[in-house]
Design an enzyme around this catalytic site. Sequence first.
Site, PDB file in Angstrom:
ATOM      1  N   ARG A 108      -5.046  10.742   4.519  1.00  0.00           N
ATOM      2  CA  ARG A 108      -4.000  11.757   4.673  1.00  0.00           C
ATOM      3  C   ARG A 108      -2.976  11.671   3.550  1.00  0.00           C
ATOM      4  NH1 ARG A 108      -2.863  13.792   8.768  1.00  0.00           N
ATOM      5  NH2 ARG A 108      -0.653  13.754   8.298  1.00  0.00           N
ATOM      6  N   ARG A 110      -8.790  -0.367   4.480  1.00  0.00           N
ATOM      7  CA  ARG A 110      -7.920   0.640   3.859  1.00  0.00           C
ATOM      8  C   ARG A 110      -6.566   0.036   3.525  1.00  0.00           C
ATOM      9  NH1 ARG A 110      -7.318   5.900   7.239  1.00  0.00           N
ATOM     10  NH2 ARG A 110      -5.789   6.084   5.581  1.00  0.00           N
ATOM     11  N   ARG A 153       0.323  14.446  13.368  1.00  0.00           N
ATOM     12  CA  ARG A 153       0.831  14.160  12.014  1.00  0.00           C
ATOM     13  C   ARG A 153       0.934  15.426  11.156  1.00  0.00           C
ATOM     14  NH1 ARG A 153      -1.432   8.640   9.828  1.00  0.00           N
ATOM     15  NH2 ARG A 153       0.479   8.765   8.618  1.00  0.00           N
ATOM     16  N   CYS A 174      -5.059  12.571  13.085  1.00  0.00           N
ATOM     17  CA  CYS A 174      -5.780  11.296  12.921  1.00  0.00           C
ATOM     18  C   CYS A 174      -5.666  10.547  14.248  1.00  0.00           C
ATOM     19  CB  CYS A 174      -5.206  10.504  11.749  1.00  0.00           C
ATOM     20  SG  CYS A 174      -3.703   9.642  12.137  1.00  0.00           S
ATOM     21  N   LYS A 216       0.848  -1.210   0.000  1.00  0.00           N
ATOM     22  CA  LYS A 216       0.000   0.000   0.000  1.00  0.00           C
ATOM     23  C   LYS A 216       0.878   1.252   0.000  1.00  0.00           C
ATOM     24  CE  LYS A 216      -1.783   1.584   4.029  1.00  0.00           C
ATOM     25  NZ  LYS A 216      -1.507   3.005   4.344  1.00  0.00           N
ATOM     26  N   ASN A 217       1.901   1.270   0.879  1.00  0.00           N
ATOM     27  CA  ASN A 217       2.677   2.505   1.062  1.00  0.00           C
ATOM     28  C   ASN A 217       3.749   2.727   0.008  1.00  0.00           C
ATOM     29  OD1 ASN A 217       1.019   3.087   3.154  1.00  0.00           O
ATOM     30  ND2 ASN A 217       2.484   2.579   4.773  1.00  0.00           N
ATOM     31  N   ASP A 271       4.330   0.563  12.205  1.00  0.00           N
ATOM     32  CA  ASP A 271       3.124  -0.072  11.657  1.00  0.00           C
ATOM     33  C   ASP A 271       2.970  -1.524  12.091  1.00  0.00           C
ATOM     34  OD1 ASP A 271       3.201   1.650   8.428  1.00  0.00           O
ATOM     35  OD2 ASP A 271       2.702   2.286  10.460  1.00  0.00           O
TER      36      ASP A 271
HETATM   37  C1  EPZ Z   1       4.095   7.047   6.606  1.00  0.00           C
HETATM   38  O1  EPZ Z   1       3.311   8.057   7.186  1.00  0.00           O
HETATM   39  C2  EPZ Z   1       3.181   5.843   6.429  1.00  0.00           C
HETATM   40  N1  EPZ Z   1       2.089   6.190   5.502  1.00  0.00           N
HETATM   41  C3  EPZ Z   1       2.624   5.408   7.781  1.00  0.00           C
HETATM   42  O2  EPZ Z   1       1.853   4.239   7.558  1.00  0.00           O
HETATM   43  C4  EPZ Z   1       3.798   5.071   8.701  1.00  0.00           C
HETATM   44  O3  EPZ Z   1       3.295   4.733   9.975  1.00  0.00           O
HETATM   45  C5  EPZ Z   1       4.740   6.278   8.805  1.00  0.00           C
HETATM   46  O4  EPZ Z   1       5.175   6.677   7.484  1.00  0.00           O
HETATM   47  C6  EPZ Z   1       5.984   5.970   9.637  1.00  0.00           C
HETATM   48  O5  EPZ Z   1       6.671   4.899   9.069  1.00  0.00           O
HETATM   49  C7  EPZ Z   1       2.330   6.169   4.175  1.00  0.00           C
HETATM   50  O6  EPZ Z   1       3.428   5.891   3.721  1.00  0.00           O
HETATM   51  C8  EPZ Z   1       1.171   6.503   3.277  1.00  0.00           C
HETATM   52  P1  EPZ Z   1       6.117  10.365   8.751  1.00  0.00           P
HETATM   53  P2  EPZ Z   1       3.880   9.580   7.242  1.00  0.00           P
HETATM   54  O7  EPZ Z   1       5.956  11.677   8.039  1.00  0.00           O
HETATM   55  O8  EPZ Z   1       4.738   9.839   6.074  1.00  0.00           O
HETATM   56  C9  EPZ Z   1       6.672  13.569  12.161  1.00  0.00           C
HETATM   57  C10 EPZ Z   1      -0.025   2.870   7.736  1.00  0.00           C
HETATM   58  O9  EPZ Z   1      -0.468   2.264   8.709  1.00  0.00           O
HETATM   59  N2  EPZ Z   1       6.528  14.619  11.133  1.00  0.00           N
HETATM   60  O10 EPZ Z   1       7.261   9.484   8.393  1.00  0.00           O
HETATM   61  O11 EPZ Z   1       2.716  10.472   7.495  1.00  0.00           O
HETATM   62  C11 EPZ Z   1       5.369  12.808  12.381  1.00  0.00           C
HETATM   63  O12 EPZ Z   1       4.518  13.513  13.263  1.00  0.00           O
HETATM   64  C12 EPZ Z   1       0.441   4.298   7.879  1.00  0.00           C
HETATM   65  O13 EPZ Z   1       0.097   2.369   6.581  1.00  0.00           O
HETATM   66  C13 EPZ Z   1       6.705  15.951  11.507  1.00  0.00           C
HETATM   67  O14 EPZ Z   1       6.955  16.242  12.689  1.00  0.00           O
HETATM   68  O15 EPZ Z   1       4.786   9.524   8.551  1.00  0.00           O
HETATM   69  C14 EPZ Z   1       5.866  11.516  12.970  1.00  0.00           C
HETATM   70  O16 EPZ Z   1       6.094  11.695  14.355  1.00  0.00           O
HETATM   71  C15 EPZ Z   1       0.127   4.838   9.253  1.00  0.00           C
HETATM   72  N3  EPZ Z   1       6.578  16.922  10.561  1.00  0.00           N
HETATM   73  C16 EPZ Z   1       7.210  11.292  12.268  1.00  0.00           C
HETATM   74  O17 EPZ Z   1       7.570  12.566  11.705  1.00  0.00           O
HETATM   75  C17 EPZ Z   1       6.305  16.639   9.250  1.00  0.00           C
HETATM   76  O18 EPZ Z   1       6.228  17.569   8.426  1.00  0.00           O
HETATM   77  C18 EPZ Z   1       7.177  10.280  11.141  1.00  0.00           C
HETATM   78  O19 EPZ Z   1       6.070  10.634  10.313  1.00  0.00           O
HETATM   79  C19 EPZ Z   1       6.140  15.273   8.883  1.00  0.00           C
HETATM   80  C20 EPZ Z   1       6.269  14.280   9.833  1.00  0.00           C
END
Ligand code: EPZ
Length: 418
Positions: free
Chosen positions: A92, A395, A121, A116, A22-23, A303
């Site tokens: 998202r 999803r 996020r 969420c 998916k990702n 995850d």
């Molecule tokens: C991706 O989300 C995945 N989604 C998530 O999978 C996964 O849990 C996550 O990466 C972590 O591996 C997809 O790929 C579609 P991040 P993403 O930006 O990109 C902080 C699932 O179950 N952050 O890597 O949204 C954030 O708050 C989903 O399939 C900032 O602070 O995650 C978090 O603490 C759930 N500022 C950390 O970084 C920003 O601008 C990692 O988030 C962006 C992120």
Amino acid sequence: MDKIVIQGGRPLKGEIEISGAKNAALPILAATLLSPGEHRLSRVPQLGDVRTIKRLLEKIGARISEENGVCSVQVGEIENNEAPYTWVKTMRATILVLGPLVARCGEAHVSLPGGCAIGARPIQLHLDGLKKMGAEIEIKHGIIHAKAARLKGANIYFETPTVTGTENLMMAATLAEGTTVLENAACEPEIVDLAQFLNGTGAQILGAGTDRIVINGVQALHGSAYAVMPDRIEAGTFMLASAITKGDLLLKKCRPSDMVSIVEKLRAAGSEIEEGKDSLRVIGGKIRAVDIKTQPYPGLPTDMQAQFMALMSLSDGSSVITETIFEARFTHVAELRRMGAQIRLEGNHAVIKGVAKLSGAPVMATDLRASASLILAGLVAEGETEVLRIYHLDRGYEAIEDKLSKVGASIQRVKGQG
Ligand code: EPZ
């Protein structure tokens, strides 16, 4: 809303074929916006989130068709450069169209994602990077308005590794003027998959999979054919299904090299695991208590945290699970407790004291991976478990009840009662 009903206590035995990730599919589908050519994608999973982004791409101007397992996507021209809140509140990851739209047509209007179930996020790092590349960014009434005649290469440092942030800016940089360097980039395998797809369309990306990615901008990209990587989280979830039911499952069409942290942790927790080139055999044994800490790749994926918590609920001792990525990713705890799990929360730590058995109960899914942990618990709990609001599950998991019933689970979907 549908629900899933499980009669627990049946060890799983047999083979499961893993679907495309998916990702990886989501950013790759977003990346088709970057060029007018036809992209022929295989192993695109049939999931709720994938259906959502396809519908959005069609609104933007994509022509999408499916035949014999190949998804053809062609965005001859951008007819509409907006992603309104109705789309973003559903998923998202819609934010992934921002970078490609600005790069392709110089302007995009994408709703700001809200929080969420698992945390706030934010996406500020995505916007900061686009600003560094010369985009004008304005947020009004919850909509991100981004404009740039042509993005310029820039040196961008992420204060924290962000998966979709790295993907958004990597995509935007492919058509920028000059070279972009992403420092402290996320290293997840899905980013490597996206880079391989993009390079197949004529992009020039080096270093994907490391924390320093270099993208040399080009004038234009072309169509391509690509097979999406296997889903390491779906595979990990089924590995734990075998472990928790003391079963014997062979997972096929997976990629063990993406899953080292999951394999090692599950071995430590008592499972016997045989690794093949594109297969994993998991034989469940006595569940041993192990401590777990989620980390960016190649650490244990966040995850998989909820799924491991279900397993540790039945371990021979006490374990501590530490969630370091998201600040609210324990919504599954209250539901597991309803099934008899003994879990105490202390900040971003969960202390789990293993119990001899879980008991089936009606439980509520709250987010995608939390619902997977409830399915795992239901597979082994005594009696009947009903998992409600399984639109969360749909999803990210392709026909999970079909895959599980084929290997012996007593599991069925009941339409319209969840
Ligand atoms: C991706 O989300 C995945 N989604 C998530 O999978 C996964 O849990 C996550 O990466 C972590 O591996 C997809 O790929 C579609 P991040 P993403 O930006 O990109 C902080 C699932 O179950 N952050 O890597 O949204 C954030 O708050 C989903 O399939 C900032 O602070 O995650 C978090 O603490 C759930 N500022 C950390 O970084 C920003 O601008 C990692 O988030 C962006 C992120």
